[in-house]
Design a protein around this motif. Structure first.
Motif, mmCIF file in Angstrom:
data_model
loop_
_atom_site.group_PDB
_atom_site.id
_atom_site.type_symbol
_atom_site.label_atom_id
_atom_site.label_comp_id
_atom_site.label_asym_id
_atom_site.label_seq_id
_atom_site.Cartn_x
_atom_site.Cartn_y
_atom_site.Cartn_z
ATOM 1 N N MET A 126 0.849 -1.185 0.000
ATOM 2 C CA MET A 126 0.000 0.000 0.000
ATOM 3 C C MET A 126 0.890 1.243 0.000
ATOM 4 S SD MET A 126 -2.857 1.127 2.846
ATOM 5 C CE MET A 126 -3.825 -0.335 2.504
ATOM 6 N N PRO A 127 0.647 2.217 -0.867
ATOM 7 C CA PRO A 127 1.478 3.426 -0.911
ATOM 8 C C PRO A 127 1.258 4.299 0.326
ATOM 9 C CG PRO A 127 -0.380 3.641 -2.392
ATOM 10 C CD PRO A 127 -0.395 2.221 -1.890
ATOM 11 N N VAL A 128 2.225 5.155 0.610
ATOM 12 C CA VAL A 128 2.117 6.076 1.746
ATOM 13 C C VAL A 128 2.234 7.505 1.242
ATOM 14 C CG1 VAL A 128 3.063 4.383 3.343
ATOM 15 C CG2 VAL A 128 4.603 5.985 2.220
ATOM 16 N N PHE A 129 1.655 8.447 1.999
ATOM 17 C CA PHE A 129 1.608 9.843 1.566
ATOM 18 C C PHE A 129 1.852 10.782 2.747
ATOM 19 C CE2 PHE A 129 -1.333 7.244 -0.903
ATOM 20 C CZ PHE A 129 -0.903 7.492 -2.203
ATOM 21 N N GLY A 130 2.351 11.950 2.449
ATOM 22 C CA GLY A 130 2.439 12.996 3.452
ATOM 23 C C GLY A 130 1.051 13.563 3.690
ATOM 24 N N PHE A 131 0.893 14.268 4.792
ATOM 25 C CA PHE A 131 -0.407 14.884 5.060
ATOM 26 C C PHE A 131 -0.191 16.139 5.894
ATOM 27 C CE2 PHE A 131 0.403 12.279 8.729
ATOM 28 C CZ PHE A 131 -0.141 12.959 9.811
ATOM 29 N N ASP A 132 -1.194 16.993 5.929
ATOM 30 C CA ASP A 132 -1.118 18.225 6.699
ATOM 31 C C ASP A 132 -1.924 18.096 7.987
ATOM 32 O OD1 ASP A 132 0.451 19.620 4.839
ATOM 33 O OD2 ASP A 132 -1.318 20.053 3.614
ATOM 34 N N HIS A 133 -1.367 18.601 9.040
ATOM 35 C CA HIS A 133 -2.071 18.682 10.320
ATOM 36 C C HIS A 133 -1.387 19.791 11.123
ATOM 37 C CE1 HIS A 133 -3.455 17.720 14.384
ATOM 38 N NE2 HIS A 133 -4.461 17.091 13.794
ATOM 39 N N THR A 168 1.611 -1.297 5.204
ATOM 40 C CA THR A 168 2.734 -1.128 4.277
ATOM 41 C C THR A 168 3.619 -2.371 4.205
ATOM 42 O OG1 THR A 168 4.070 -0.091 6.044
ATOM 43 C CG2 THR A 168 2.805 1.378 4.608
ATOM 44 N N GLU A 169 3.166 -3.446 4.822
ATOM 45 C CA GLU A 169 3.913 -4.700 4.805
ATOM 46 C C GLU A 169 3.921 -5.294 3.398
ATOM 47 O OE1 GLU A 169 3.891 -7.712 8.345
ATOM 48 O OE2 GLU A 169 2.319 -8.273 6.938
ATOM 49 N N VAL A 170 5.083 -5.757 2.986
ATOM 50 C CA VAL A 170 5.235 -6.392 1.673
ATOM 51 C C VAL A 170 5.518 -7.874 1.887
ATOM 52 C CG1 VAL A 170 6.610 -6.476 -0.431
ATOM 53 C CG2 VAL A 170 6.138 -4.272 0.654
ATOM 54 N N VAL A 171 4.809 -8.726 1.170
ATOM 55 C CA VAL A 171 5.028 -10.165 1.294
ATOM 56 C C VAL A 171 5.960 -10.609 0.174
ATOM 57 C CG1 VAL A 171 3.981 -12.445 1.347
ATOM 58 C CG2 VAL A 171 2.792 -10.485 2.374
ATOM 59 N N ASP A 172 7.175 -10.939 0.531
ATOM 60 C CA ASP A 172 8.169 -11.400 -0.428
ATOM 61 C C ASP A 172 7.988 -12.901 -0.645
ATOM 62 O OD1 ASP A 172 11.080 -12.625 -0.931
ATOM 63 O OD2 ASP A 172 11.069 -10.551 -1.653
ATOM 64 N N PRO A 173 8.067 -13.385 -1.909
ATOM 65 C CA PRO A 173 7.852 -14.819 -2.156
ATOM 66 C C PRO A 173 8.874 -15.720 -1.469
ATOM 67 C CG PRO A 173 8.643 -13.697 -4.130
ATOM 68 C CD PRO A 173 8.311 -12.631 -3.134
ATOM 69 N N ILE A 174 10.032 -15.173 -1.129
ATOM 70 C CA ILE A 174 11.070 -15.991 -0.482
ATOM 71 C C ILE A 174 11.148 -15.714 1.013
ATOM 72 C CG2 ILE A 174 13.556 -16.467 -0.367
ATOM 73 C CD1 ILE A 174 13.659 -15.834 -3.377
ATOM 74 N N TYR A 175 11.212 -14.427 1.368
ATOM 75 C CA TYR A 175 11.441 -14.058 2.763
ATOM 76 C C TYR A 175 10.160 -13.839 3.564
ATOM 77 C CZ TYR A 175 16.188 -13.401 1.097
ATOM 78 O OH TYR A 175 17.426 -13.596 0.559
ATOM 79 N N GLY A 176 9.022 -13.834 2.893
ATOM 80 C CA GLY A 176 7.774 -13.613 3.611
ATOM 81 C C GLY A 176 7.508 -12.138 3.847
ATOM 82 N N GLY A 216 7.872 -0.197 7.585
ATOM 83 C CA GLY A 216 7.752 0.835 8.595
ATOM 84 C C GLY A 216 9.005 0.918 9.444
ATOM 85 N N PRO A 217 9.027 1.880 10.414
ATOM 86 C CA PRO A 217 10.202 2.041 11.266
ATOM 87 C C PRO A 217 10.344 0.884 12.241
ATOM 88 C CG PRO A 217 8.398 3.413 12.027
ATOM 89 C CD PRO A 217 7.952 2.797 10.731
ATOM 90 N N PRO A 218 11.559 0.578 12.669
ATOM 91 C CA PRO A 218 11.742 -0.480 13.670
ATOM 92 C C PRO A 218 11.104 -0.065 14.985
ATOM 93 C CG PRO A 218 13.785 0.752 13.343
ATOM 94 C CD PRO A 218 12.813 1.224 12.299
ATOM 95 N N PRO A 219 10.787 -1.010 15.859
ATOM 96 C CA PRO A 219 10.084 -0.697 17.102
ATOM 97 C C PRO A 219 10.761 0.381 17.934
ATOM 98 C CG PRO A 219 10.193 -3.070 16.765
ATOM 99 C CD PRO A 219 11.020 -2.434 15.685
ATOM 100 N N GLU A 220 12.125 0.394 17.990
ATOM 101 C CA GLU A 220 12.844 1.350 18.826
ATOM 102 C C GLU A 220 12.569 2.785 18.418
ATOM 103 O OE1 GLU A 220 14.300 1.171 21.520
ATOM 104 O OE2 GLU A 220 15.581 2.938 21.677
ATOM 105 N N SER A 221 12.353 3.040 17.106
ATOM 106 C CA SER A 221 12.139 4.404 16.641
ATOM 107 C C SER A 221 10.676 4.725 16.442
ATOM 108 C CB SER A 221 12.890 4.626 15.317
ATOM 109 O OG SER A 221 12.440 3.739 14.338
ATOM 110 N N ALA A 222 9.812 3.785 16.799
ATOM 111 C CA ALA A 222 8.375 4.001 16.619
ATOM 112 C C ALA A 222 7.841 4.985 17.632
ATOM 113 C CB ALA A 222 7.630 2.682 16.745
#
Length: 204
Positions: free
Chosen positions: A1-8, A185-193, A198-204
């Motif tokens: 799924m694509p991602v976009f900037g937004f205003d707030h 935004t998760e991508v399912v790779d045919p080999i790696y799954g 997204g960002p890793p948990p530490e930077s979330a």
């Protein structure tokens, strides 16, 4: 799924707080490494200097003006003990790491001779450069960083919850919105799954 900037209206505030949090985490990680490993390991002085410099610079960045809003020393109101440590940290960065002003560095060219009036036998250099404070000083530094991290985390949650409720919908929170973003935004790779973009948990 694509991602976009937004205003707030509060998006910039949240982004700035996240940037400060990243600096505090980098500073905290350096301090933990300095307090933890044995000082006699090979290359310890270079590693210590690099970590301590990074900790000082990352910390002072949180209070510097620039592209993002910064912390203000008023954050220490009611905590004079932490304010004093903060001032000591900033002074060390300003007057030693960033500029050679304080007495934390000595360079002396000396003469080798039998006595002060005897002929010189040779010349040598004695060089001393302050690399890192003692463990107790590092722990005090870490106490300030931990205090600021909690304030920053609370601010991020408050701003994030408000933005998530308005942008994603009622009932959404900062934590939930981040989880949903990663899943979307998760991508399912045919080999790696599943590969999460997204960002890793530490930077979330």
């Amino acid at each position: 799924m694509p991602v976009f900037g937004f205003d707030h209206p509060k998006k910039n505030q949240l982004e700035h707080a996240l940037g400060v949090q990243a600096d505090l985490r980098r500073c905290r990680d350096c301090l933990h490494l300095l307090i933890g490993p044995p000082t006699h390991m090979g290359g310890a002085s270079t590693l210590s200097a690099a970590l301590y410099t990074q900790a000082l610079v990352s910390y002072v960045r949180c209070f510097a003006s620039g592209r993002r809003s910064s912390l203000n020393r008023d954050i220490f109101d009611g905590r004079e003990d932490l304010l004093q440590i903060h001032e000591d940290i900033k002074r060390l960065r300003d007057r030693h790491i960033a500029h050679p002003v304080d007495e934390h560095e000595h360079v002396n060219v000396l003469v080798a001779a039998a006595d002060p009036n005897a002929p010189a036998v040779g010349l040598g250099v004695r060089y001393w450069f302050f690399i890192c404070g003692p463990t107790e000083e590092l722990k005090r530094f870490l106490e300030v960083v931990t205090f600021l991290e909690q304030i920053c985390a609370d601010r991020i949650k408050r701003l994030g919850d408000e933005i998530a409720a308005e942008v994603v919908g009622d009932g959404s929170t900062w934590d939930l919105a981040q989880e949903q973003f990663v899943e979307a935004t998760e991508v399912v790779d045919p080999i790696y799954g599943a590969i999460r973009s997204g960002p890793p948990p530490e930077s979330a």
